[in-house]
Write an enzyme that holds these catalytic residues in place. Structure first.
Site, PDB file in Angstrom:
ATOM      1  N   HIS A 139     -19.417 -41.687 -43.103  1.00 19.70           N
ATOM      2  CA  HIS A 139     -20.297 -42.188 -41.840  1.00 19.70           C
ATOM      3  C   HIS A 139     -19.176 -42.733 -41.045  1.00 19.70           C
ATOM      4  CE1 HIS A 139     -22.822 -45.184 -39.938  1.00 19.70           C
ATOM      5  NE2 HIS A 139     -23.628 -44.541 -40.337  1.00 19.70           N
ATOM      6  N   ASP A 216     -18.545 -46.627 -50.188  1.00 19.66           N
ATOM      7  CA  ASP A 216     -19.609 -46.641 -49.437  1.00 19.66           C
ATOM      8  C   ASP A 216     -20.918 -46.485 -50.163  1.00 19.66           C
ATOM      9  OD1 ASP A 216     -21.590 -46.707 -47.658  1.00 19.66           O
ATOM     10  OD2 ASP A 216     -20.245 -45.597 -46.011  1.00 19.66           O
ATOM     11  N   GLN A 219     -25.986 -44.999 -48.966  1.00 20.18           N
ATOM     12  CA  GLN A 219     -26.820 -44.162 -49.349  1.00 20.18           C
ATOM     13  C   GLN A 219     -27.156 -43.854 -50.998  1.00 20.18           C
ATOM     14  OE1 GLN A 219     -29.022 -43.034 -47.132  1.00 20.18           O
ATOM     15  NE2 GLN A 219     -27.939 -43.502 -45.297  1.00 20.18           N
ATOM     16  N   LYS A 242     -31.714 -50.425 -46.428  1.00 21.17           N
ATOM     17  CA  LYS A 242     -31.870 -48.843 -46.935  1.00 21.17           C
ATOM     18  C   LYS A 242     -32.433 -49.277 -48.243  1.00 21.17           C
ATOM     19  CE  LYS A 242     -27.886 -47.148 -44.312  1.00 21.17           C
ATOM     20  NZ  LYS A 242     -28.751 -46.488 -43.149  1.00 21.17           N
TER      21      LYS A 242
HETATM   22  N1  C6P Z   1     -26.679 -44.532 -41.762  1.00 21.48           N
HETATM   23  C1  C6P Z   1     -28.394 -43.191 -41.283  1.00 21.48           C
HETATM   24  O1  C6P Z   1     -29.321 -42.948 -40.430  1.00 21.48           O
HETATM   25  P1  C6P Z   1     -25.308 -50.089 -41.588  1.00 21.48           P
HETATM   26  O2  C6P Z   1     -25.763 -49.405 -40.211  1.00 21.48           O
HETATM   27  O3  C6P Z   1     -24.115 -51.041 -41.507  1.00 21.48           O
HETATM   28  O4  C6P Z   1     -26.389 -50.660 -42.518  1.00 21.48           O
HETATM   29  O5  C6P Z   1     -24.979 -48.938 -42.273  1.00 21.48           O
HETATM   30  C2  C6P Z   1     -23.960 -47.881 -41.937  1.00 21.48           C
HETATM   31  C3  C6P Z   1     -23.782 -46.698 -42.853  1.00 21.48           C
HETATM   32  C4  C6P Z   1     -22.788 -46.607 -43.770  1.00 21.48           C
HETATM   33  N2  C6P Z   1     -22.647 -45.625 -44.628  1.00 21.48           N
HETATM   34  C5  C6P Z   1     -23.517 -44.820 -44.767  1.00 21.48           C
HETATM   35  C6  C6P Z   1     -23.273 -43.619 -45.708  1.00 21.48           C
HETATM   36  C7  C6P Z   1     -24.688 -44.853 -43.987  1.00 21.48           C
HETATM   37  O6  C6P Z   1     -25.498 -44.007 -44.225  1.00 21.48           O
HETATM   38  C8  C6P Z   1     -24.754 -45.544 -42.971  1.00 21.48           C
HETATM   39  C9  C6P Z   1     -26.096 -46.067 -42.020  1.00 21.48           C
HETATM   40  C10 C6P Z   1     -27.893 -44.593 -41.300  1.00 21.48           C
HETATM   41  O7  C6P Z   1     -27.659 -42.436 -41.981  1.00 21.48           O
HETATM   42  C11 C6P Z   1     -27.829 -45.048 -39.963  1.00 21.48           C
HETATM   43  S1  C6P Z   1     -26.429 -44.190 -38.856  1.00 21.48           S
END
Ligand code: C6P
Length: 422
Positions: A139, A216, A219, A242
């Site tokens: 990401h 990370d 997910q 999430k």
């Molecule tokens: N992905 C998606 O729709 P934040 O925005 O800090 O809560 O998470 C960022 C982030 C970091 N790593 C991964 C693997 C992610 O999936 C995400 C957030 C969302 O896929 C919003 S773009």
């Protein structure tokens, strides 16, 4: 309201499948909202999942019975709020199976956690000519901070490639390590493809070269049991929104010895032991990294969300979602003209797809007319889109409360889109 008065989540019996209908009853939004007069089929959980009543009740109790600033007052309410906040830290510790609660830093989410490590560890320990390894399926949150660091320090970003199914090419990842490698940052699950990376192996490879590694887990945490001690990762981070918790909440796990060596990310109140104009001494971990008044209520909500998921059982949630993903994959492939982007052998609850040549934004808009919420776009993973030569995908992502009937609704809506453009 006492803790006992809050509704208890459905108890987790590891041998039994989820009682999804009972779980759904915990999530008021699933029945409160009828988009365009249709039942809500919420399949945008990878972007943000919904909150159960237990978490909402916990937030209401905090706001109505416990709110004050934390770590600052000697009065009853401040002590109550501090206890609740620190209890939430213990919930995170348990959820990740961290050794100590001081290894848990509250952050506003994954993005802030990665930036914290970039500033706290990267800016102190990475210099000119050093190399940082990431993967092609990260990401943007796990790309851009490292690029910023490389630009500032004259370090070099190395990217491990993925194959046509969306799996990491592990031998290429292994080959990237050398004497100049100083850090690795990899995802546990890809948000755009659903790929589950062989994370334990990736960690072991980094350690065999003496390289610390950040995972990370944005997910992974909603879908899989995570044990940071068994993984032996140096850093692990995720977002509260999430995992059925509030926005503005999240956490970074870091090994205590590393956190202690790092410089603070932000300066301000609560992160100091003493301040004079000549010199400031910093607080102990985790407080060294939590400057200023934090989002207290969201973190307490996060604790409640993790307790909720743990009570159900992450193993059972994983098994339910695996079955749902297998069913959805099979049914979508029966629809002529549908192409799935991301066909790795090990996937978590994400299905990225194309319907013929229809632009994903049109697919998303038409599905919405049938009450089906999916995300469309590049999912903040533009290199993944470039790798698969697509500008965007439509992405259905599942949570513990989704059902096989909802997969049927998705498929029926996709068939309508295909026929409309045929
Ligand atoms: N992905 C998606 O729709 P934040 O925005 O800090 O809560 O998470 C960022 C982030 C970091 N790593 C991964 C693997 C992610 O999936 C995400 C957030 C969302 O896929 C919003 S773009």
């Amino acid at each position: 309201m006492t803790v006992q008065a809050l509704r208890q989540p459905p108890a987790g019996d590891a041998t039994k499948p989820l009682d999804v209908e009972r779980i759904r009853a915990d999530f008021p939004i699933l029945t409160n909202v009828r988009p365009h007069g249709k039942p809500l089929v919420f399949l945008d959980n990878a972007a943000s999942s919904q909150m159960p009543q237990q978490v909402i009740d916990r937030l209401v109790r905090y706001q109505t019975h416990e709110h004050a600033n934390i770590h600052r007052g000697v009065h009853y309410l401040s002590e109550t709020a501090t206890r609740a906040y620190e209890q939430a830290r213990i919930s995170v510790q348990r959820f990740l199976n961290a050794r100590e609660d001081r290894e848990i830093i509250f952050t506003t989410g994954t993005t802030e956690a990665i930036n914290l490590v970039m500033h706290g560890y990267g800016r102190r320990f990475i210099g000119a000519g050093d190399e940082i390894i990431i993967t092609y399926m990260e990401h943007h949150s796990n790309i851009v901070p490292w690029q910023m660091l490389c630009e500032e320090k004259g370090a070099v970003l190395k990217v491990a490639p993925i194959d046509d199914s969306g799996e990491l090419i592990v031998e290429e990842y292994e080959k990237l390590f050398n004497a100049r490698t100083k850090f690795a940052a990899v995802t546990h699950v890809s948000n755009a493809l659903g790929t589950i990376t062989p994370i334990k192996h990736l960690i072991d490879v980094a350690h065999s070269h003496g390289v610390p590694i950040l995972v990370d887990g944005a997910q992974a945490t909603p879908h899989l049991p995570v044990d940071v001690q068994a993984l032996d990762c140096d850093f692990y981070c995720f977002s509260g929104h999430k995992v059925c918790g509030p926005t503005g909440s999240g956490a970074l796990y870091g090994k205590a010895a590393l956190l202690e060596k790092m410089q603070p990310f932000k300066g301000g109140g609560d992160m100091i032991l003493s301040v004079t104009f000549e010199k400031t001494t910093y607080n102990t971990i985790p407080h060294k990294f939590e400057a200023g008044t934090p989002p207290i209520a969201p973190m307490i909500g996060l604790g409640a969300a993790l307790d909720y998921l743990s009570a159900i059982g992450m193993d059972r949630i994983a098994a339910h979602e695996e079955a749902l993903l297998a069913y959805a994959t099979e049914r979508m492939l029966e629809v002529g003209g549908v192409r799935i982007i991301g066909t790795a052998r090990h996937k978590a609850a994400v299905l990225s797809f194309y319907v013929g040549e229809v632009h994903p934004h049109d697919v998303g808009t038409l599905l919405d007319e049938d009450g089906v919420a999916v995300r469309t776009g590049h999912h903040c993973a533009q290199p993944v889109m470039q790798r698969f030569r697509v500008p965007a995908t439509a992405r259905a992502s599942f949570a513990l409360y989704n059902t096989h009937a909802e997969v049927d609704a998705l498929v029926a809506a996709v068939v309508k889109v295909r026929d409309m453009f045929a």
